[in-house]
Enzyme design. Sequence first.
Site, PDB file in Angstrom:
ATOM      1  N   HIS A 162      -8.102   7.436   0.587  1.00 29.40           N
ATOM      2  CA  HIS A 162      -7.168   6.934   1.606  1.00 29.40           C
ATOM      3  C   HIS A 162      -5.725   7.041   1.115  1.00 29.40           C
ATOM      4  CE1 HIS A 162      -6.399   3.726   4.910  1.00 29.40           C
ATOM      5  NE2 HIS A 162      -5.226   4.124   4.461  1.00 29.40           N
ATOM      6  N   LYS A 171       3.719  10.500   4.972  1.00 26.44           N
ATOM      7  CA  LYS A 171       4.786   9.500   4.788  1.00 26.44           C
ATOM      8  C   LYS A 171       5.310   9.485   3.359  1.00 26.44           C
ATOM      9  CE  LYS A 171       2.887   6.417   8.323  1.00 26.44           C
ATOM     10  NZ  LYS A 171       1.473   6.496   8.621  1.00 26.44           N
ATOM     11  N   HIS A 195      -8.127   1.926  10.240  1.00 27.34           N
ATOM     12  CA  HIS A 195      -7.301   0.864   9.666  1.00 27.34           C
ATOM     13  C   HIS A 195      -7.671  -0.385  10.471  1.00 27.34           C
ATOM     14  CE1 HIS A 195      -4.965   4.160   8.004  1.00 27.34           C
ATOM     15  NE2 HIS A 195      -4.241   3.308   7.315  1.00 27.34           N
ATOM     16  N   GLU A 203      -5.821  -5.353   9.090  1.00 28.33           N
ATOM     17  CA  GLU A 203      -4.750  -5.313   8.090  1.00 28.33           C
ATOM     18  C   GLU A 203      -3.747  -6.409   8.427  1.00 28.33           C
ATOM     19  OE1 GLU A 203      -2.762  -1.533   7.661  1.00 28.33           O
ATOM     20  OE2 GLU A 203      -1.675  -2.176   5.878  1.00 28.33           O
ATOM     21  N   ASP A 218      -3.532   4.414  -0.704  1.00 25.95           N
ATOM     22  CA  ASP A 218      -2.743   4.151   0.506  1.00 25.95           C
ATOM     23  C   ASP A 218      -1.342   4.756   0.363  1.00 25.95           C
ATOM     24  OD1 ASP A 218      -2.631   3.338   3.115  1.00 25.95           O
ATOM     25  OD2 ASP A 218      -2.525   1.195   2.722  1.00 25.95           O
ATOM     26  N   ASN A 219      -0.291   3.995   0.610  1.00 22.29           N
ATOM     27  CA  ASN A 219       1.050   4.579   0.694  1.00 22.29           C
ATOM     28  C   ASN A 219       1.725   4.683  -0.667  1.00 22.29           C
ATOM     29  OD1 ASN A 219       0.355   3.024   3.269  1.00 22.29           O
ATOM     30  ND2 ASN A 219       1.959   4.421   3.929  1.00 22.29           N
ATOM     31  N   HIS A 273      -1.580   8.582   2.629  1.00 20.93           N
ATOM     32  CA  HIS A 273      -0.785   9.015   3.794  1.00 20.93           C
ATOM     33  C   HIS A 273       0.218  10.054   3.309  1.00 20.93           C
ATOM     34  CE1 HIS A 273      -2.028   5.830   6.705  1.00 20.93           C
ATOM     35  NE2 HIS A 273      -2.338   5.197   5.576  1.00 20.93           N
TER      36      HIS A 273
HETATM   37 ZN   LIG Z   1      -3.435   3.448   5.267  1.00 24.67          ZN
END
Ligand SMILES: [Zn+2]
Length: 435
Positions: free
Chosen positions: A80, A85, A230, A233, A330-331, A82
């Site tokens: 997971h 971004k 998602h 969250e 994630d990010n 992104h």
């Molecule tokens: Zn995410």
Amino acid sequence: MMRPLPAPPQPYVLQDVMVPISLLRDFASRPVEGGGMTDGLVMADLGVAAGRLCHASELPDAIHVPARGNVALPRLAEAHVHLDKSETIHETGAGDGTLMGAIGTLGPAMHTWDVDHFRTRMTRAVDQALTAGVGTMRSHIDCMLLPEDKPGWHAIKDVMSEYEGRMRITPVALAALDRAMIDGFDTRCKQVARAGGVLGAFIPPDGAAPEVLDRFLQGAARYALDVDFHVDEHLCDTPPATLALAEAVVRTGYEGRVLAGHACRLGLLPADDLDRALDLIAQSGIAIATLPRTNLYLQDRQQARTPKQRGMAPVREMSARGVPIVIATDNVRDAFFPFGNYDLLSVFADAAYALHLDHELGHWIRSITDIPARVLGDTDGGLLASGAPADLLLVPARNWSALLTAPPQERTVLIAGRDRAVGGMNTITPKEIAL
Ligand SMILES: [Zn+2]
């Protein structure tokens, strides 16, 4: 210190290398000799021939490479991220540190970027992951419009081609769940299938109506797509949507293809409700992704107050019920998380202390190796098995503490038995062994 690997196609044996026993299949092993923080680690000899792992006894003419003082892991599986971004904090600023603030900060900027902008940042991110030892990666790409109308979708397809053979990348078309109710939904599914992608959805905090979830899963089923959510969250006092999702999966029979990320809200359920919820999640076969960095950053943020609730999914309770748990990044350096990198081993270290996994690391290492590999459809990956590709990460370490703190530049990444992840070298360069 290890000597250079022999030139191909010469078979070789990594002798006395340390490995997690939970990832070792049909190889003999020996106990580790002393030392703290070695629970779950054993010594083994791993043969490498024709790009695959095999028993040393099958390779009588092999060169033996002394590998004592190194831990071997299968290349890691990142479930997971992104990439669209990635590393944009300098352009957008940090937002207010909440999930909605991040969406409001990044959303408008994303509309101004072209394919080149996306591709340049994605390439940098994949290089970083490759060097850190990641071999399989699933990335969400924002696609509120149809995927083929989004520059980010075209950029990741370019990156998938560029890294073919070195990094297996799968894109997830991410949109709000209610896209399932509009006319273009079938076209969306068709475009995702055409790219070899995954159908993704963001389930809002006010939950999801059963008919919307069913419609979404039925659309996925028409094209045999894996799905990735998602969900939950947040820490609001609303019915957990993870539970509604589990019910929908059981109801539609679309089992074994669902990954649900975050599930923060579940951690606040009273004990009895939590027991019932987790039993149903286990029954549904959903896999859960926990994302410690973004959860710790975004959850329970209030002005001028220290967070009280840490917003982590109850992964230990779920794992005890047999729910497959993956740990993911994630990010990275965007408005959702202004820090971090693509070193999944360091994310695992964060999860180890944030979730108190440190007394069972031999069990939890599976959450960045064979469990996500299987969720991501790489049935050969994530294990040290005879016949499996010799896709390995070698880390100079004699215990978990050294393994989880070794920086990426000290690691050696082997693809099909060769050190060719980034620089194309054929040697294991001498590195200091952490004691
Ligand atoms: Zn995410």
